[in-house]
Every structure is written in structure tokens, then in C-alpha cells.
Design an enzyme around this catalytic site. Structure first.
Site, PDB file in Angstrom:
ATOM      1  CD  GLU A 118     -25.218  31.699  -8.677  1.00 35.26           C
ATOM      2  OE1 GLU A 118     -25.064  32.869  -8.314  1.00 35.26           O
ATOM      3  OE2 GLU A 118     -24.347  31.060  -9.294  1.00 35.26           O
ATOM      4  CG  HIS A 241     -20.694  32.249  -0.624  1.00 39.21           C
ATOM      5  ND1 HIS A 241     -21.273  31.030  -0.377  1.00 39.21           N
ATOM      6  CD2 HIS A 241     -20.887  32.495  -1.934  1.00 39.21           C
ATOM      7  CE1 HIS A 241     -21.795  30.560  -1.500  1.00 39.21           C
ATOM      8  NE2 HIS A 241     -21.577  31.441  -2.467  1.00 39.21           N
ATOM      9  NE  ARG A 287     -24.228  34.615  -2.484  1.00 37.26           N
ATOM     10  CZ  ARG A 287     -23.370  34.795  -3.425  1.00 37.26           C
ATOM     11  NH1 ARG A 287     -22.441  35.720  -3.288  1.00 37.26           N
ATOM     12  NH2 ARG A 287     -23.427  34.097  -4.511  1.00 37.26           N
ATOM     13  CG  HIS A 348     -18.236  35.520  -1.461  1.00 37.33           C
ATOM     14  ND1 HIS A 348     -17.384  34.602  -2.033  1.00 37.33           N
ATOM     15  CD2 HIS A 348     -19.175  35.808  -2.408  1.00 37.33           C
ATOM     16  CE1 HIS A 348     -17.789  34.335  -3.273  1.00 37.33           C
ATOM     17  NE2 HIS A 348     -18.852  35.071  -3.536  1.00 37.33           N
ATOM     18  NE  ARG A 383     -21.610  39.897  -5.055  1.00 36.44           N
ATOM     19  CZ  ARG A 383     -21.342  38.685  -5.539  1.00 36.44           C
ATOM     20  NH1 ARG A 383     -21.555  38.409  -6.819  1.00 36.44           N
ATOM     21  NH2 ARG A 383     -20.841  37.747  -4.769  1.00 36.44           N
TER      22      ARG A 383
HETATM   23  P1  FAD Z   1     -10.320  40.598  -9.294  1.00 41.17           P
HETATM   24  O1  FAD Z   1     -10.771  39.577 -10.233  1.00 41.17           O
HETATM   25  O2  FAD Z   1     -10.176  40.191  -7.873  1.00 41.17           O
HETATM   26  O3  FAD Z   1      -8.921  41.138  -9.810  1.00 41.17           O
HETATM   27  C1  FAD Z   1      -8.164  42.016  -9.011  1.00 41.17           C
HETATM   28  C2  FAD Z   1      -6.792  42.141  -9.630  1.00 41.17           C
HETATM   29  O4  FAD Z   1      -6.086  43.202  -9.026  1.00 41.17           O
HETATM   30  C3  FAD Z   1      -5.918  40.916  -9.471  1.00 41.17           C
HETATM   31  O5  FAD Z   1      -5.226  40.739 -10.671  1.00 41.17           O
HETATM   32  C4  FAD Z   1      -4.956  41.313  -8.364  1.00 41.17           C
HETATM   33  O6  FAD Z   1      -3.735  40.642  -8.375  1.00 41.17           O
HETATM   34  C5  FAD Z   1      -4.777  42.768  -8.688  1.00 41.17           C
HETATM   35  N1  FAD Z   1      -4.325  43.622  -7.588  1.00 41.17           N
HETATM   36  C6  FAD Z   1      -4.892  43.793  -6.373  1.00 41.17           C
HETATM   37  N2  FAD Z   1      -4.191  44.705  -5.684  1.00 41.17           N
HETATM   38  C7  FAD Z   1      -3.169  45.111  -6.472  1.00 41.17           C
HETATM   39  C8  FAD Z   1      -2.110  46.028  -6.320  1.00 41.17           C
HETATM   40  N3  FAD Z   1      -1.909  46.716  -5.194  1.00 41.17           N
HETATM   41  N4  FAD Z   1      -1.251  46.189  -7.342  1.00 41.17           N
HETATM   42  C9  FAD Z   1      -1.395  45.493  -8.483  1.00 41.17           C
HETATM   43  N5  FAD Z   1      -2.390  44.598  -8.682  1.00 41.17           N
HETATM   44  C10 FAD Z   1      -3.259  44.429  -7.688  1.00 41.17           C
HETATM   45  N6  FAD Z   1     -19.081  36.788  -8.830  1.00 41.17           N
HETATM   46  C11 FAD Z   1     -20.014  36.498  -9.768  1.00 41.17           C
HETATM   47  O7  FAD Z   1     -20.613  37.405 -10.366  1.00 41.17           O
HETATM   48  N7  FAD Z   1     -20.292  35.197 -10.064  1.00 41.17           N
HETATM   49  C12 FAD Z   1     -19.670  34.158  -9.450  1.00 41.17           C
HETATM   50  O8  FAD Z   1     -19.936  33.008  -9.753  1.00 41.17           O
HETATM   51  C13 FAD Z   1     -18.707  34.443  -8.455  1.00 41.17           C
HETATM   52  N8  FAD Z   1     -18.080  33.446  -7.794  1.00 41.17           N
HETATM   53  C14 FAD Z   1     -17.075  33.761  -6.927  1.00 41.17           C
HETATM   54  C15 FAD Z   1     -16.364  32.726  -6.323  1.00 41.17           C
HETATM   55  C16 FAD Z   1     -15.292  33.012  -5.497  1.00 41.17           C
HETATM   56  C17 FAD Z   1     -14.523  31.898  -4.849  1.00 41.17           C
HETATM   57  C18 FAD Z   1     -14.934  34.363  -5.253  1.00 41.17           C
HETATM   58  C19 FAD Z   1     -13.784  34.694  -4.368  1.00 41.17           C
HETATM   59  C20 FAD Z   1     -15.665  35.395  -5.835  1.00 41.17           C
HETATM   60  C21 FAD Z   1     -16.728  35.107  -6.665  1.00 41.17           C
HETATM   61  N9  FAD Z   1     -17.465  36.114  -7.276  1.00 41.17           N
HETATM   62  C22 FAD Z   1     -18.423  35.804  -8.199  1.00 41.17           C
HETATM   63  C23 FAD Z   1     -17.070  37.515  -7.133  1.00 41.17           C
HETATM   64  C24 FAD Z   1     -16.263  37.903  -8.375  1.00 41.17           C
HETATM   65  O9  FAD Z   1     -15.412  36.851  -8.718  1.00 41.17           O
HETATM   66  C25 FAD Z   1     -15.455  39.148  -8.153  1.00 41.17           C
HETATM   67  O10 FAD Z   1     -16.231  40.147  -7.578  1.00 41.17           O
HETATM   68  C26 FAD Z   1     -14.908  39.661  -9.472  1.00 41.17           C
HETATM   69  O11 FAD Z   1     -14.213  38.636 -10.121  1.00 41.17           O
HETATM   70  C27 FAD Z   1     -14.011  40.852  -9.228  1.00 41.17           C
HETATM   71  O12 FAD Z   1     -13.356  41.167 -10.427  1.00 41.17           O
HETATM   72  P2  FAD Z   1     -12.320  42.347 -10.418  1.00 41.17           P
HETATM   73  O13 FAD Z   1     -11.739  42.399 -11.778  1.00 41.17           O
HETATM   74  O14 FAD Z   1     -12.961  43.554  -9.864  1.00 41.17           O
HETATM   75  O15 FAD Z   1     -11.224  41.903  -9.339  1.00 41.17           O
HETATM   76  C1  SIN Z   2     -21.188  31.177  -6.104  1.00 41.06           C
HETATM   77  O1  SIN Z   2     -20.917  30.455  -7.055  1.00 41.06           O
HETATM   78  O2  SIN Z   2     -21.864  30.827  -5.141  1.00 41.06           O
HETATM   79  C2  SIN Z   2     -20.665  32.554  -6.093  1.00 41.06           C
HETATM   80  C3  SIN Z   2     -21.566  33.415  -6.832  1.00 41.06           C
HETATM   81  C4  SIN Z   2     -21.311  34.853  -6.514  1.00 41.06           C
HETATM   82  O3  SIN Z   2     -20.581  35.171  -5.585  1.00 41.06           O
HETATM   83  O4  SIN Z   2     -21.897  35.675  -7.197  1.00 41.06           O
END
Ligand code: FAD
Ligand code: SIN
Length: 531
Positions: A118, A241, A287, A348, A383
Site C-alpha cells: 500500500e 483517503h 495518502r 477516513h 498515518r
Molecule cells: P472501531 O472499529 O471503529 O470501533 C469503535 C466501536 O465503538 C464501535 O463498536 C462503535 O459502535 C463503538 N462506539 C462508538 N461510540 C460509542 C459510544 N458512545 N458508546 C458505545 N459504543 C460506541 N485500517 C487498517 O489498519 N487497515 C485497513 O485496511 C483499513 N481499512 C479501512 C477501511 C475503511 C472503510 C475504514 C472506515 C477504515 C479502515 N481502516 C483500516 C481504519 C481502521 O479500520 C480503524 O482505524 C480501526 O478499525 C479502528 O478500530 P477501533 O477498535 O479503534 O474502532
Molecule cells: C485501504 O484499504 O485502503 C485502507 C487501508 C487503511 O486505511 O489503512
């Protein structure tokens, strides 16, 4: 009142990974505001970055992270997270995650992992499950959580505010004691009490009009921590993104950077590969650079989008490597094996957040933060792709270890029940919807990919008015999930603007026409906001 040993807010990779470890030491409540799987994690496509190949090394992964971070990363934190990565990924594999493997076997007949590439990575180091990595990780973590008798999940429960000793008054060292939580189906506010609270609430993409994020990403954790007096840092660094699908019917559908990693090329509507003269890595540049170049192409030409073209690759390869992207686009009438994909940048990822150590400690005892909500210093000003799942899984483990080694005494103070307004308001829906839209549009127009001081100040003024209106609503009327989220996006918008105004330079994801260059005096300086 509900008493637990650990209160985990959020059920993405950070919250679930932490809960699994903490369950060995006590009773865990996971509070999550929608269905348990609904999270940014569930939509992650590209994969998780870690050093698994013989051609790669920790030093190279560290170097790529520091380069992307534009001088603002905390190097010891970067090193620690990257070095911890392989062990944590081995645990995900042990839970059943089946990362994609290469077709060909190695010389000694072993199946090897198919490592993707990537933007900004000098080596192939992205472990992925085709293009649905997050869905598979989330599924496996939820399966493991379901088998743990020490963990209870509260779905459709939205955390409103943290409870701290300082807020309750009464003196003594400040400490987090739990959270007030809105039980959405029953319309009541419950009090969750625990000596340890983990914020794992993810990011804030919904603060912007166009985002790759699902609806849950309203910055609740940052807003709650800020209201509780924790330090929040570097919120100006919102990652856009470069390639979100541009289609009238598609809401927030990402076209993974892995498509460019496998040879996809960006072209403007005249067919010119405009990244040629911009960066030596061309379409695979970091990015921030790609998103700005697309923004500039769109503004110069008046076009609505640019093209991402992977049609030169064999169709069976595209369908096998990117089944989700292929099928989703096909559903919109677009065959990506035959036609280029229309794409635009969209908000993103939140690189800043609640300031923590690499072990997830905030500056409020008893309050930890892990995942996208936290600012550990790994990402700096930008990032590196696929470093966020890595950070979440590593820091969740480290936080659990830190807490096990530093146990906190039980909560023995009495905590008052939540006080809410009594009135119902028939107009509420329209006012809340209007303010939501206004904030998201003003953030897109004034606090987007390219900024100016004048636009930031304009945004700040508008946000002050909106905050006042929301505050009135908040105290007078019965709370609803929409109102609670509106209050949070308004707070987070304000913090992004405050941080952006503090930084008199352009660095990484923060680009302002008034200070177009990086200022060496600001290298290694974080912007910090505290209530
Ligand atoms: P999240 O997975 O967002 O979980 C947050 C949780 O908190 C959810 O369950 C939500 O419902 C809950 N929540 C929020 N507010 C409250 C509240 N007030 N009360 C109770 N619950 C609450 N990163 C990578 O490293 N590789 C990738 O390939 C990648 N692809 C991505 C593709 C997309 C489309 C997106 C949007 C992001 C991507 N990212 C990627 C970024 C990555 O997915 C996130 O940064 C990561 O998953 C965040 O994990 P987290 O557990 O911190 O939060
Ligand atoms: C992607 O698949 O392009 C998302 C990867 C990331 O946000 O780290």
C-alpha cells in the site's frame, strides 16, 4: 447501577482485543452503541501491516512509518508497536483468522502469506483476507468473546459521559469511575461503575460530509474524554483517503489502496497519469500527497472525480483479489475489470485523539484509550496505511498487561443517577438533522484537505453558535441518540479547528495555504487541547 471490573466502550478490534485479555482477570462489560459488529474495523479492507517477509525488517517498517508521519511520530512508540506486531498477529491467527496465502508454495513446500503493498510502504507487508480483512478479524474476535463467560456485551447502548471523581466533587486525586450509558431500546440512562474504563470508540469520520466511515464514527470517545478533562492532541491531522467510490447511490464505499498496490493507476478525466510529476512513488505515494493531488486536479478542471484504473490486470486476478470491491461496484453497474473506477477523496481516519502512552494510559487514572480514539504518537502527522489495525491490537494487549500489573482499588464512592431534561420536543428531529448537516458541510468546505486561516476562523465562529444551540437542547429535553451524537460531533469539530489554528505550518495531513511549508520549530511539537 451495574458494577464490573472493566468497562470497555466499543466493540471494534481495540475493545474486543482488550476485553479478551482482561477477562482473564475479572468481569468485563462491553458497551457498544449499535450491533456488536458495527465498527470501522468491520469495513477495513486493505489489511494489517507487520514484518513477516524475509526481505523486510523492523527498521524498514519503522522508517516508512516515520517518513509518512512527517517528523511528528514518537519514534520509541513506533518501534515498540512495530516490534510487537508479529506476536499479536500470531494471536489473531490462533483465533482462526485466515489471512490470504500465495498460490505458489515456497521451496520447502510451505504455503506463504500473500503480503500486499500500500501507499508509503517500501516492502510488501500487508497481511489481508482478500479485501475484507476487517470483517474477518471482527468475526473471529466476536466468536472468541462469545466463548468467554466473563464478558457481557450490551448492544445498542451508547456511552454518554465518563464519570470522574473530579466531576462528582469531593476532592482527592481525580479518577475515572465508569460511565453514564444510554440504553437506546428502553430509553433510560444507566450507570456503569468500574475501576478501569477503556475508551475504544474509534474515530470521527462522520464529522465530515464525505467519509469512508460508517455511521458509528462520531468521535464520541474524544468528546467524552475532553469533557472529562483528559488531554486531546493533534486533532488537525484528519486523514482523507484518496479513493472513495464516486457514485450517486454509493454511501461511503472505499476502494482500497491495495488496488493501487496491485498496479491500479490514477488518471484525470483527460486520461493523464497526474501523479507522474508529483511523487516518485506516483499513484502509491503517501495518502496526504495523493489526496491533495486529486483535490487539486478536481479543483483545476471542475471535474467531479478522477479515475482509478486497474483494467490492465487480468480479470480473474481482480475478481479473486478484490471480490468485495468487484461485487459492490458491479452492484452499481460498474465492471472494474473493464472500466476505470470514479473516485474522490473522503475523510477516513483520525490521527490525533486522546493522548496516551503506548500502554493506553490517559492522564486520568483509571481511564485508558486504545485504537483510533487514542493518540499514541505512532502516526504523527499522517498515518501509514494499515498501521491502525496494528496499533489497536498491540496497544490493547499492552493496556491489559499494564492494568494487570498496576491494579486499581475498587470504586467505593456513591455515584448519583443521571439527571436529564424532562421535556419532549416535536421540533427536535428537524433541528438535530439540520445542525448535523451544517456541521458536516462546514467542516468539509472550511476544514478539509486544503485549509486557510480565514476559513478556519469562519468555521470556529459558526461552531460557537451551533454549540450554544445544542447545549440548550441538551439540558432541556430528554436525550436521544441523535442529540448525543450531535453534541459529540460539534465538540470534535471544534477541537479539530482549535488544533488546526494552533499549527502555523503545513505538515503531513494539515495543509494550509497561509503557511504552505513545514516549520522546523514545529517538528516534534504536538498541538494539545484541554478543557
Ligand atoms: P472501531 O472499529 O471503529 O470501533 C469503535 C466501536 O465503538 C464501535 O463498536 C462503535 O459502535 C463503538 N462506539 C462508538 N461510540 C460509542 C459510544 N458512545 N458508546 C458505545 N459504543 C460506541 N485500517 C487498517 O489498519 N487497515 C485497513 O485496511 C483499513 N481499512 C479501512 C477501511 C475503511 C472503510 C475504514 C472506515 C477504515 C479502515 N481502516 C483500516 C481504519 C481502521 O479500520 C480503524 O482505524 C480501526 O478499525 C479502528 O478500530 P477501533 O477498535 O479503534 O474502532
Ligand atoms: C485501504 O484499504 O485502503 C485502507 C487501508 C487503511 O486505511 O489503512
Amino acid at each position: 447501577m451495574k458494577h464490573f471490573d472493566y468497562l470497555v466502550l466499543g466493540s471494534g478490534i481495540a475493545g474486543l482485543s482488550f476485553a479478551l485479555k482482561a477477562a482473564a482477570c475479572g468481569r468485563v462489560a462491553i458497551v457498544t452503541k449499535k450491533d456488536r459488529a458495527e465498527s470501522n474495523t468491520n469495513y477495513a479492507q486493505g489489511g494489517i501491516a507487520a514484518v513477516f517477509s524475509k526481505e523486510d525488517s523492523f527498521a524498514l517498517h519503522v522508517r516508512d512509518t516515520l517518513v509518512a508521519g512527517a517528523g511528528l511520530c514518537n519514534e520509541p512508540v513506533v518501534r515498540q508497536i512495530i516490534e510487537d506486531g508479529p506476536a499479536r498477529i500470531a494471536e489473531l491467527i490462533a483465533l482462526g483468522t485466515q489471512f490470504s496465502e500465495r498460490e505458489a508454495r515456497s521451496e520447502n513446500g510451505v504455503r506463504e502469506l500473500d503480503l500486499g503493498r500500500e501507499g508509503g510502504h517500501s516492502k510488501r507487508r500487508i497481511l489481508h483476507v482478500k479485501d475484507v480483512t476487517g470483517r474477518e478479524i471482527e468475526r473471529r474476535l466476536l466468536q472468541a468473546v462469545a466463548a468467554q463467560p466473563n464478558i457481557t456485551i450490551f448492544e445498542n447502548h451508547l456511552a454518554i459521559d465518563l464519570i470522574t471523581r473530579q466531576k462528582l466533587g469531593g476532592g482527592g486525586e481525580n479518577r475515572c469511575l465508569g460511565a453514564y450509558v444510554f440504553d437506546k431500546p428502553n430509553g433510560v440512562v444507566e450507570t456503569f461503575v468500574a475501576p478501569v474504563t477503556l475508551l475504544a470508540t474509534g474515530g470521527c469520520g462522520k464529522v465530515y460530509l464525505y467519509t469512508t466511515n460508517p455511521d458509528i464514527a462520531t468521535g464520541d470517545g474524544v468528546a467524552m474524554a475532553y469533557r472529562a478533562g483528559a488531554t486531546v492532541a493533534n486533532m488537525e491531522f484528519i486523514q482523507f483517503h484518496p479513493t472513495c467510490l464516486y457514485h450517486p447511490k454509493a454511501k461511503s464505499f472505499l476502494i482500497s489502496e491495495a488496488v493501487r498496490g496491485e498496479g491500479g493507476v490514477l488518471r484525470n478525466l483527460r486520461g493523464v497519469e497526474f501523479m507522474e510529476g508529483v511523487h516518485p512513488l506516483k499513484s502509491l505515494a503517501p495518502r496526504d500527497i495523493v489526496a491533495r493531488a486529486i483535490d487539486s486536479e478536481i479543483k483545476k478542471s471542475g471535474a467531479t472525480h478522477v479515475w482509478l484504473d486497474i483494467t490492465h490486470k487480468p480479470a480473474p486476478f481482480i475478481m479473486e483479489r478484490f471480490p468485495n470491491i468487484y461485487q459492490t461496484c458491479l452492484g452499481y453497474g460498474l465492471d472494474i475489470t473493464k472500466e476505470p473506477i470514479p473516485v474522490v477523496p473522503a475523510a477516513h481516519y483520525q490521527c490525533g485523539g486522546v493522548r496516551t502512552t503506548v500502554d493506553g494510559q490517559t492522564d486520568i487514572p483509571g481511564l485508558y484509550a486504545v485504537g483510533e480514539v487514542a493518540c499514541t504518537g505512532l502516526h504523527g502527522a499522517n498515518r501509514l496505511a494499515s498501521n491502525s489495525l496494528l496499533e489497536a491490537v498491540v496497544c490493547a494487549h499492552r493496556a491489559a498487561q499494564h492494568i494487570a500489573g498496576n491494579p486499581l482499588p475498587p470504586v467505593e464512592v456513591s455515584i448519583p443517577a443521571w439527571q436529564s431534561g424532562e421535556a419532549c420536543n416535536a421540533d427536535e428531529m428537524v433541528v438535530v438533522a439540520h445542525n448535523w448537516n451544517e456541521i458536516r458541510r462546514l467542516m468539509w468546505d472550511y476544514v478539509g484537505i486544503v485549509r486557510t486561516t480565514k476559513r478556519l476562523e469562519r468555521a470556529q465562529k459558526r461552531l460557537v453558535n451551533l454549540q450554544q444551540e445544542i447545549h440548550e437542547y441538551y439540558w432541556n429535553f430528554i436525550v436521544t441518540a441523535d442529540l448525543l451524537e450531535l453534541r459529540n460531533i460539534a465538540t470534535v469539530a471544534e477541537l479539530i479547528v482549535q488544533c488546526a489554528l494552533q499549527r502555523p505550518e503545513s505538515r503531513g495531513l494539515h495543509f494550509t495555504l497561509d503557511f504552505p511549508d513545514a516549520n522546523p520549530d514545529w517538528a516534534q511539537r504536538n498541538t494539545v487541547v484541554r478543557r
